[in-house]
Scaffold this active site. Sequence first.
Site, PDB file in Angstrom:
ATOM      1  N   LYS A  91       0.917  -1.253   0.133  1.00 52.92           N
ATOM      2  CA  LYS A  91      -0.006  -0.108   0.020  1.00 52.92           C
ATOM      3  C   LYS A  91       0.684   1.150   0.003  1.00 52.92           C
ATOM      4  O   LYS A  91       0.749   2.167  -0.705  1.00 52.92           O
ATOM      5  CB  LYS A  91      -0.808   0.145   1.216  1.00 52.92           C
ATOM      6  CG  LYS A  91      -1.959  -0.792   1.359  1.00 52.92           C
ATOM      7  CD  LYS A  91      -2.915  -0.322   2.460  1.00 52.92           C
ATOM      8  CE  LYS A  91      -4.018  -1.392   2.766  1.00 52.92           C
ATOM      9  NZ  LYS A  91      -4.742  -0.828   4.007  1.00 52.92           N
TER      10      LYS A  91
ATOM     11  N   PHE B  78      -0.238  -7.580  -4.059  1.00 65.18           N
ATOM     12  CA  PHE B  78      -0.505  -8.402  -2.864  1.00 65.18           C
ATOM     13  C   PHE B  78      -1.920  -8.884  -2.866  1.00 65.18           C
ATOM     14  O   PHE B  78      -2.700  -8.400  -3.448  1.00 65.18           O
ATOM     15  CB  PHE B  78      -0.209  -7.343  -1.578  1.00 65.18           C
ATOM     16  CG  PHE B  78      -1.094  -6.150  -1.373  1.00 65.18           C
ATOM     17  CD1 PHE B  78      -0.855  -5.119  -2.226  1.00 65.18           C
ATOM     18  CD2 PHE B  78      -1.983  -6.182  -0.578  1.00 65.18           C
ATOM     19  CE1 PHE B  78      -1.861  -3.812  -2.177  1.00 65.18           C
ATOM     20  CE2 PHE B  78      -2.533  -5.085  -0.234  1.00 65.18           C
ATOM     21  CZ  PHE B  78      -2.547  -3.882  -1.102  1.00 65.18           C
ATOM     22  N   GLY B  79      -2.160  -9.518  -1.495  1.00 67.01           N
ATOM     23  CA  GLY B  79      -3.643  -9.742  -1.326  1.00 67.01           C
ATOM     24  C   GLY B  79      -4.485 -10.521  -2.457  1.00 67.01           C
ATOM     25  O   GLY B  79      -3.955 -11.434  -3.091  1.00 67.01           O
TER      26      GLY B  79
ATOM     27  N   LYS C  42      -1.591  -0.449 -11.889  1.00 66.86           N
ATOM     28  CA  LYS C  42      -2.688  -0.681 -11.003  1.00 66.86           C
ATOM     29  C   LYS C  42      -3.298   0.522 -10.461  1.00 66.86           C
ATOM     30  O   LYS C  42      -4.602   0.715 -10.445  1.00 66.86           O
ATOM     31  CB  LYS C  42      -2.168  -1.515  -9.809  1.00 66.86           C
ATOM     32  CG  LYS C  42      -3.031  -1.879  -8.728  1.00 66.86           C
ATOM     33  CD  LYS C  42      -2.661  -2.638  -7.428  1.00 66.86           C
ATOM     34  CE  LYS C  42      -3.881  -2.665  -6.418  1.00 66.86           C
ATOM     35  NZ  LYS C  42      -3.282  -3.259  -5.046  1.00 66.86           N
TER      36      LYS C  42
ATOM     37  N   ARG D  91      -7.656   2.302  -4.700  1.00 71.14           N
ATOM     38  CA  ARG D  91      -6.565   3.002  -3.849  1.00 71.14           C
ATOM     39  C   ARG D  91      -6.275   4.180  -4.700  1.00 71.14           C
ATOM     40  O   ARG D  91      -5.858   5.385  -4.057  1.00 71.14           O
ATOM     41  CB  ARG D  91      -5.610   2.333  -3.433  1.00 71.14           C
ATOM     42  CG  ARG D  91      -4.421   2.880  -2.472  1.00 71.14           C
ATOM     43  CD  ARG D  91      -3.685   2.021  -1.895  1.00 71.14           C
ATOM     44  NE  ARG D  91      -4.255   1.089  -0.824  1.00 71.14           N
ATOM     45  CZ  ARG D  91      -4.651  -0.251  -1.246  1.00 71.14           C
ATOM     46  NH1 ARG D  91      -3.863  -0.896  -2.384  1.00 71.14           N
ATOM     47  NH2 ARG D  91      -5.236  -0.925  -0.573  1.00 71.14           N
TER      48      ARG D  91
ATOM     49  N   ASP E 267      -8.512   2.130   4.947  1.00 69.11           N
ATOM     50  CA  ASP E 267      -9.031   0.776   4.980  1.00 69.11           C
ATOM     51  C   ASP E 267      -9.483   0.222   3.708  1.00 69.11           C
ATOM     52  O   ASP E 267     -10.257   0.985   3.089  1.00 69.11           O
ATOM     53  CB  ASP E 267     -10.233   0.571   6.380  1.00 69.11           C
ATOM     54  CG  ASP E 267     -10.177  -0.981   6.425  1.00 69.11           C
ATOM     55  OD1 ASP E 267      -9.233  -1.619   6.623  1.00 69.11           O
ATOM     56  OD2 ASP E 267     -11.176  -1.234   7.143  1.00 69.11           O
TER      57      ASP E 267
ATOM     58  N   ASP F 214      -4.882  -9.286  -5.218  1.00 72.60           N
ATOM     59  CA  ASP F 214      -4.466  -8.721  -6.586  1.00 72.60           C
ATOM     60  C   ASP F 214      -4.461  -9.731  -7.771  1.00 72.60           C
ATOM     61  O   ASP F 214      -5.191  -9.484  -8.700  1.00 72.60           O
ATOM     62  CB  ASP F 214      -2.948  -8.131  -6.780  1.00 72.60           C
ATOM     63  CG  ASP F 214      -3.391  -6.659  -5.991  1.00 72.60           C
ATOM     64  OD1 ASP F 214      -4.275  -6.071  -6.099  1.00 72.60           O
ATOM     65  OD2 ASP F 214      -2.262  -6.045  -5.710  1.00 72.60           O
TER      66      ASP F 214
END
Length: 183
Positions: free
Chosen positions: A14, A140-141, A163, A169, A66, A143
């Site tokens: 992030k 990450f996560g 991205k 984000r 968040d 993605d």
Amino acid sequence: MSKEIVFITSNENKFREAENLINPLGFKLIQKNPGYPEIQTSSLEEVVRYGIKYLKDRLDIFFMEDSGLFIKSLNNFPGVYSKYVFTTIGNEGILKLMEKTENRNAVFRTVIGFYDGKAKIFKGECEGKIANETKGDHGFGYDPIFIPYGSEKTFGEMKTEEKNQYSHRGKALKSFIQYLKQR
Ligand code: ITT
């Protein structure tokens, strides 16, 4: 105003995404991870507002955010439970849950909370689809299983800059940046 801005996050990825958009404007982003209670509620905004309340007496100027993935055919699951679900069933678990599901629409959401004496909220969302299999090893996560509308690639197949052009984000950061410029 000070050119330094503190981003409260435990997540290096992030932080990199935020740096990619904020640093070129002449601000210097600093990552801090003092920890704050992520309350269990039904809204990302409430998590962020609570985090700000918790940290505002310790820091002058900072932001936090968040995020969550909301899958339509799963009644918006995992949503505010995204972190727990990722660390328990992960991407393979989500794909398994959706094995026979045709409606693969999903939305990623980010809520940024900025504090400089008062709290200000910025939001971003990105609509897309859950892929049939994991693809790519960037990011990450979730993605590798999320394909934003307008692209054929998963976020996992995109570098940070690409991205950011599509992402929840990226959008939230861009409206935050507009505010910073006028401030
Ligand atoms: P913080 O310290 O900033 O809270 P975190 O990794 O705990 O970092 P969140 O609670 O916002 O982040 O994220 C909830 C979950 O959603 C977590 O499992 C992330 O991996 C995932 N996630 C958040 N943003 C994502 C993105 O842009 N792409 C893929 N997965 C994402």
